[in-house]
Motif scaffolding. Structure first.
Motif, PDB file in Angstrom:
ATOM      1  N   ASP A 171     -11.876   4.986  -7.686  1.00  0.00           N
ATOM      2  CA  ASP A 171     -11.941   3.868  -8.631  1.00  0.00           C
ATOM      3  C   ASP A 171     -11.890   4.355 -10.074  1.00  0.00           C
ATOM      4  N   ILE A 225      -7.549  -3.599  -4.962  1.00  0.00           N
ATOM      5  CA  ILE A 225      -7.935  -3.155  -6.303  1.00  0.00           C
ATOM      6  C   ILE A 225      -9.057  -4.055  -6.807  1.00  0.00           C
ATOM      7  N   THR A 242     -17.856   2.181 -13.397  1.00  0.00           N
ATOM      8  CA  THR A 242     -16.818   2.124 -12.374  1.00  0.00           C
ATOM      9  C   THR A 242     -17.272   2.813 -11.096  1.00  0.00           C
ATOM     10  N   TYR A 262      -8.309   4.761 -10.900  1.00  0.00           N
ATOM     11  CA  TYR A 262      -7.739   3.426 -11.134  1.00  0.00           C
ATOM     12  C   TYR A 262      -8.107   2.936 -12.530  1.00  0.00           C
ATOM     13  N   TYR A 294      -5.914   4.722   0.210  1.00  0.00           N
ATOM     14  CA  TYR A 294      -6.848   4.300  -0.830  1.00  0.00           C
ATOM     15  C   TYR A 294      -6.535   2.904  -1.362  1.00  0.00           C
ATOM     16  N   LEU A 295      -5.337   2.412  -1.065  1.00  0.00           N
ATOM     17  CA  LEU A 295      -4.965   1.070  -1.501  1.00  0.00           C
ATOM     18  C   LEU A 295      -5.269   0.007  -0.440  1.00  0.00           C
ATOM     19  N   GLY A 340      -6.112   4.646 -15.137  1.00  0.00           N
ATOM     20  CA  GLY A 340      -4.743   4.131 -15.112  1.00  0.00           C
ATOM     21  C   GLY A 340      -4.626   2.773 -15.777  1.00  0.00           C
ATOM     22  N   PHE A 341      -5.586   1.879 -15.478  1.00  0.00           N
ATOM     23  CA  PHE A 341      -5.567   0.561 -16.115  1.00  0.00           C
ATOM     24  C   PHE A 341      -5.841   0.677 -17.616  1.00  0.00           C
ATOM     25  N   THR A 399       0.824  -1.210   0.000  1.00  0.00           N
ATOM     26  CA  THR A 399       0.000   0.000   0.000  1.00  0.00           C
ATOM     27  C   THR A 399       0.862   1.266   0.000  1.00  0.00           C
ATOM     28  N   THR A 452     -13.040  -2.948 -11.719  1.00  0.00           N
ATOM     29  CA  THR A 452     -12.453  -1.666 -12.115  1.00  0.00           C
ATOM     30  C   THR A 452     -11.329  -1.885 -13.124  1.00  0.00           C
ATOM     31  N   ALA A 453     -10.467  -2.847 -12.809  1.00  0.00           N
ATOM     32  CA  ALA A 453      -9.356  -3.148 -13.714  1.00  0.00           C
ATOM     33  C   ALA A 453      -9.861  -3.634 -15.066  1.00  0.00           C
TER      34      ALA A 453
END
Length: 497
Positions: free
Chosen positions: A410, A202, A401, A413, A197-198, A416-417, A192, A206-207
């Motif tokens: 999220d 994850i 999301t 995230y 937030y981590l 980013g993904f 983390t 979301t990913a």
């Protein structure tokens, strides 16, 4: 027998239940097709609306959403290469190339037909062999689930495109990312880096939205000058010759899906992955090479994840143990309505078992009708100019999301993904293995911990269990076979190269 038939006919004789099942299937198809708005989310929302409903009506609606939602996730996988659910990732590998060839209508038509067939296979097994399969699934120890997760990790290489090493690498990164957050056993924080937030980890949904939805949109923007393919919609429903051609594969994959679905905590995600790999290894002469639009690559995962629906109800109805996330929600609904899921449920309320079987049967018929009617409207989506459809995809990705946990973090995230997924595609890495790594990672981690605790944290007793338990021995040999079967020597011997 006569009494069971009367229980089975309850939904057929109630116009209200019939309407709710059809509405549920329709809603499930459209909700399942939107990235992030999964069938699990739809079922959980429905529970809150059905608190004051009659139990029969609530179950009718939820069964319809379940069947429609699992199917709906495959629609966007075929049309846009954006799976609505993890169980549709393998479908997108073959379905999207078919859509690019102008064969989206035929692909969705075949997907619908085999899905309905697999649903009935699962229902038949549920009604005939539920207690036997449920008792066998209880014999699976944490070590066996650990081996299943290892098997899934090895299978990831088969969906990584042309290079298995790239697939396994992306999958390993996914497993590593799944370890982020609070340790489920000790409560300690992992990876983390002091970021609060981590701490919650994850979300694989979301990913998945980022890796598939956003990265696909970015890729399409890069190729904005290309024209969308014209779809051939002359023949949607496959003829009998086509259906019979894929019937053996459909039966094998459906039964595999039922079995995997009956194992608590697995569900259609793992079933689809195993079935897709099984098809790649056993089909000698596919319609096209796998990865370029093989219809066998649609039939196998679609029949497996639909067969898993009936399988997931088996431990729920006979043992009170959920087979997947949706049946866990249904167990909650039963408790809300004053019932206690478990071995006594079928004895004290036998009508409930046969009513659920009936609701699933009606939902499968509704899926055939609504699925085939929706093929042409869905297939037209791919003909919409990319400059219009891709911004809509991004907007739906953001909404989906945010709806998962009502968290703005999220969304970051997800973006980013999406950027990571874009560069993975740019350098020839598949995005599906990373998502599957995120899904299988917690299963691998948790069951390894439990197995080691059962062996009193001693390595030797842990390893001895791999050969002393018949199930563990079988799975171990299956893993060895998977490793050997990926060698070029074996593939030349089997005539697969």
């Amino acid at each position: 027998m006569e009494q069971n038939l009367q229980y089975f006919l309850i939904p057929f004789l109630s116009w209200e239940m019939m309407v709710l099942i059809w509405v549920g299937v329709f809603a499930g198809i459209w909700v399942g097709a939107i990235p992030g708005l999964s069938v699990t989310m739809a079922a959980s929302l429905l529970i809150s609306f059905t608190f004051s409903w009659d139990l029969n009506s609530a179950l009718a609606l939820i069964c319809g959403v379940f069947v429609g939602g699992v199917y709906g996730g495959s629609i966007t996988a075929i049309l846009l290469n954006i799976p609505g659910a993890p169980a549709a990732i393998a479908t997108g590998i073959e379905g999207y190339p078919l859509a690019q060839r102008g064969e989206a209508g035929k692909a969705i038509g075949l997907c619908t037909t085999v899905s309905v067939f697999a649903s009935f296979v699962g229902i038949i097994v549920l009604s005939v062999a539920a207690p036997v399969i449920a008792n066998f699934s209880l014999k699976f120890s944490p070590r066996d689930f650990f081996l299943l997760a290892v098997m899934g990790i090895l299978l990831i290489g088969s969906i990584g495109g042309g290079d298995p090493i790239k697939g396994i690498t992306a999958g390993a990164v996914g497993v590593l990312l799944s370890m982020v957050g609070m340790d489920p056993s000790t409560g300690e924080l992992r990876y983390t880096f002091g970021n609060i937030y981590l701490m919650a980890g994850i979300s694989f949904v979301t990913a998945m939205i980022g890796l598939f939805g956003v990265s696909e949109a970015l890729t399409q923007f890069r190729n904005a000058g290309t024209k969308s393919p014209k779809q051939n919609l002359d023949r949607i429903i496959p003829n009998w010759a086509t259906f019979l051609k894929y019937l053996p594969l459909s039966i094998r994959s459906s039964l595999l899906g039922v079995f995997i679905g009956a194992l608590p905590g697995t569900g259609g995600d793992v079933a689809a992955l195993l079935a897709y790999d099984q098809a790649k290894r056993t089909v000698r002469h596919p319609s096209r090479p796998f990865g370029t639009g093989a219809y066998e690559g649609i039939v196998a995962p679609e029949t497996a994840n639909k067969g898993a629906i009936g399988g997931a109800f088996i431990p729920m109805l006979t043992l009170g143990i959920p087979g997947d996330a949706v049946t866990a929600i249904i167990i909650g609904a039963l408790y809300i309505h004053g019932l206690k899921p478990g071995p006594m449920l079928m004895i004290e309320t036998p009508h409930l078992f046969w009513m659920i079987v009936s609701c699933l049967s009606i939902a499968s018929v509704a899926l055939m009708v609504l699925g085939l009617v929706s093929v042409k409207p869905f297939a037209r989506i791919i003909e919409i100019p990319k400059e219009i459809i891709m911004p809509v995809v991004i907007i739906l990705s953001v909404i989906g999301t945010y709806a998962i946990q009502n968290s703005v973090v999220d969304i970051f995230y997800m973006i980013g993904f999406g950027i990571i997924g874009y560069f993975l595609r740019l350098y020839g890495y598949a995005t599906g293995p990373m998502v599957l790594g995120l899904i299988l990672g917690p299963m691998l981690d948790a069951n390894y911990r439990r197995a080691m605790q059962g062996a009193e944290n001693q390595l030797l007793p842990f390893l001895e269990g791999f050969v002393t338990s018949p199930i563990s021995l079988f799975l171990t040999l299956a893993i060895v076979f998977l490793i050997v079967s990926q060698t070029s020597f074996y593939r030349r011997w089997r005539g697969l190269e």
